[in-house]
Design an enzyme around this catalytic site. Structure first.
Site, short mmCIF file in Angstrom:
data_model
loop_
_atom_site.label_atom_id
_atom_site.label_comp_id
_atom_site.label_asym_id
_atom_site.label_seq_id
_atom_site.Cartn_x
_atom_site.Cartn_y
_atom_site.Cartn_z
N GLY A 187 0.85 -1.20 0.00
CA GLY A 187 0.00 0.00 0.00
C GLY A 187 0.88 1.24 0.00
O GLY A 187 0.56 2.25 0.64
N TYR B 22 -15.33 0.45 8.55
CA TYR B 22 -13.90 0.74 8.71
C TYR B 22 -13.50 0.63 10.18
O TYR B 22 -12.51 -0.02 10.53
CB TYR B 22 -13.66 2.15 8.18
CG TYR B 22 -12.27 2.70 8.34
CD1 TYR B 22 -11.20 2.17 7.61
CD2 TYR B 22 -12.01 3.79 9.18
CE1 TYR B 22 -9.92 2.71 7.73
CE2 TYR B 22 -10.74 4.33 9.30
CZ TYR B 22 -9.70 3.79 8.58
OH TYR B 22 -8.45 4.33 8.69
N GLY C 115 -0.44 5.06 -1.39
CA GLY C 115 -1.49 5.85 -0.76
C GLY C 115 -0.92 7.11 -0.10
O GLY C 115 0.28 7.40 -0.20
N GLN C 116 -1.81 7.83 0.59
CA GLN C 116 -1.42 9.12 1.18
C GLN C 116 -0.26 8.95 2.17
O GLN C 116 0.73 9.69 2.11
CB GLN C 116 -2.62 9.74 1.91
CG GLN C 116 -2.33 11.12 2.46
CD GLN C 116 -3.38 11.60 3.46
OE1 GLN C 116 -4.14 10.82 4.01
NE2 GLN C 116 -3.40 12.89 3.70
N ASP D 145 2.14 -1.98 -4.34
CA ASP D 145 0.74 -1.56 -4.30
C ASP D 145 0.04 -2.27 -5.45
O ASP D 145 0.69 -2.88 -6.30
CB ASP D 145 0.61 -0.03 -4.44
CG ASP D 145 -0.62 0.51 -3.71
OD1 ASP D 145 -1.71 -0.08 -3.88
OD2 ASP D 145 -0.49 1.49 -2.96
N LYS E 106 -10.94 -1.86 12.03
CA LYS E 106 -9.76 -1.38 12.78
C LYS E 106 -9.75 -1.95 14.21
O LYS E 106 -8.71 -2.39 14.70
CB LYS E 106 -9.73 0.16 12.81
CG LYS E 106 -9.35 0.78 11.48
CD LYS E 106 -7.97 0.32 11.02
CE LYS E 106 -7.51 0.93 9.72
NZ LYS E 106 -6.28 0.32 9.19
C1 AKB Z 1 -10.49 8.28 7.35
O1 AKB Z 1 -10.98 9.41 7.36
O2 AKB Z 1 -11.11 7.26 7.04
C2 AKB Z 1 -9.05 8.14 7.78
C3 AKB Z 1 -8.90 7.87 9.24
C4 AKB Z 1 -9.14 8.93 10.22
O3 AKB Z 1 -8.57 6.79 9.62
N1 AKB Z 1 -8.32 9.31 7.41
#
Ligand code: AKB
Length: 310
Positions: free
Chosen positions: A9, A143, A12-13, A35, A147
């Site tokens: 990856g 997400y 990415g940013q 990537d 996490k």
């Molecule tokens: C997002 O906005 O999904 C990410 C993060 C805060 O993990 N930048």
């Protein structure tokens, strides 16, 4: 110790700037960028790049063996806003990518793993101000669920198999070298590009939506210093705090340099995600355990971004 590093990856940013910094630290030939597709011209010109799908065990294993990798940074993930549109696909990518590298670490194909968590691991019932390191975790986004689950899996591999895994919970990251993609905090990058290009920005978060944020150099410094820290007593997904601001405050900071800058607000589905996250986090454990210290405030960030966003 001589390190041979694989970044998955890398385009990415965060991956882009992490790769460039690790190449300075360990030498270009010791850092392999990978990537699913190619990244910015400066990243591609900076050293070796291998195409890897982060969920493909065979592709990752081949690179680990070919380059005798010691350290892996698993930066590939589907971010919060995109994940809400494709929940099962995002869950599959985020968890398969993590579990694949954890298994490879358990099998001895490398020694140390960095895996990033996020403020998204917290949820609407977590305390929102100075959110503690250990507190109620009730993520309400796909997400965030990935996490928080990922943190638990990392802890399991550390405790059961003795794998060395290190994690920080990133806040929103502000940077200009590579675009963020699909996050809820992306507004804090877009705003600088639009301020220079159009003199105006329409925010998808409301003006008072305060979130923990950080300049990329602080995030990279946190990542590399945590990985280099010699001994940690136990696995923790460390809170790290830079600053907190909302769209109104970032607009005011831009107006000090571009007085005519216009800001409009049109909150969309990302507002609910932001409302479920902390406004600030308590990072005293990172400060105590491995001497984490941020350097960048909002005024410094605005000066750098306006000088560099093209
Ligand atoms: C997002 O906005 O999904 C990410 C993060 C805060 O993990 N930048």
């Amino acid at each position: 110790m001589k390190q041979r590093v694989l970044i998955i990856g890398a385009c990415g940013q965060i991956g882009t700037e992490l790769t460039l910094k690790l190449r300075q630290k360990y030498g270009v030939t010791n850092v392999i960028a990978s990537d699913i597709k190619e990244g910015s011209a400066s990243l591609m010109a900076s050293g070796l790049f291998v195409k890897i799908d982060a969920t493909n065990r065979m592709q990752i294993l081949k690179v680990l063996q070919e380059y005798a990798i010691t350290q892996v940074y698993m930066m590939a993930a589907t971010l919060s806003a995109t994940a809400e549109r494709i929940p099962l696909k995002a869950w599959n990518i985020n968890m398969t990518a993590l579990l694949t590298v954890l298994e490879l670490g358990k099998e001895g194909f490398y020694k140390q793993l960095f895996w990033p968590s996020s403020i998204g691991a917290f949820g609407p019932t977590s305390p929102r101000l100075k959110t503690p390191q250990n507190t109620i975790m009730t993520p309400s986004t796909v997400y965030g669920i990935s996490k928080y689950s990922g943190e638990m899996w990392c802890q399991y591999y550390v405790n059961q198999y003795g794998l060395d895994v290190r994690t920080v919970r990133y806040p929103g990251i502000v940077s200009y070298k590579a675009e963020p993609g699909g996050g809820t905090t992306d507004y804090a990058v877009e705003i600088y590009f639009d301020a220079l290009k159009k003199g105006a920005y329409t925010s998808f978060l409301s003006e008072e939506t305060t979130l923990p944020m950080m300049y990329i150099d602080d995030a990279i410094n946190a990542t590399i210093s945590l990985m280099a820290y010699p001994k940690l007593k136990e696995y923790k997904a460390y809170n790290i705090s830079g600053i907190s601001f909302n769209p109104k405050e970032i607009a005011a900071s831009i107006r000090k340099k571009i007085p005519d800058f216009k800001m409009r607000y049109r909150p969309d589905f990302r507002q609910a995600i932001a409302d479920s996250w902390p406004q600030s986090v308590d990072d005293s454990q990172a400060k105590a355990d491995w001497h984490w210290q941020p350097q960048f405030d909002l005024e410094k960030i605005t000066a750098i971004m306006l000088a560099n966003c093209k």
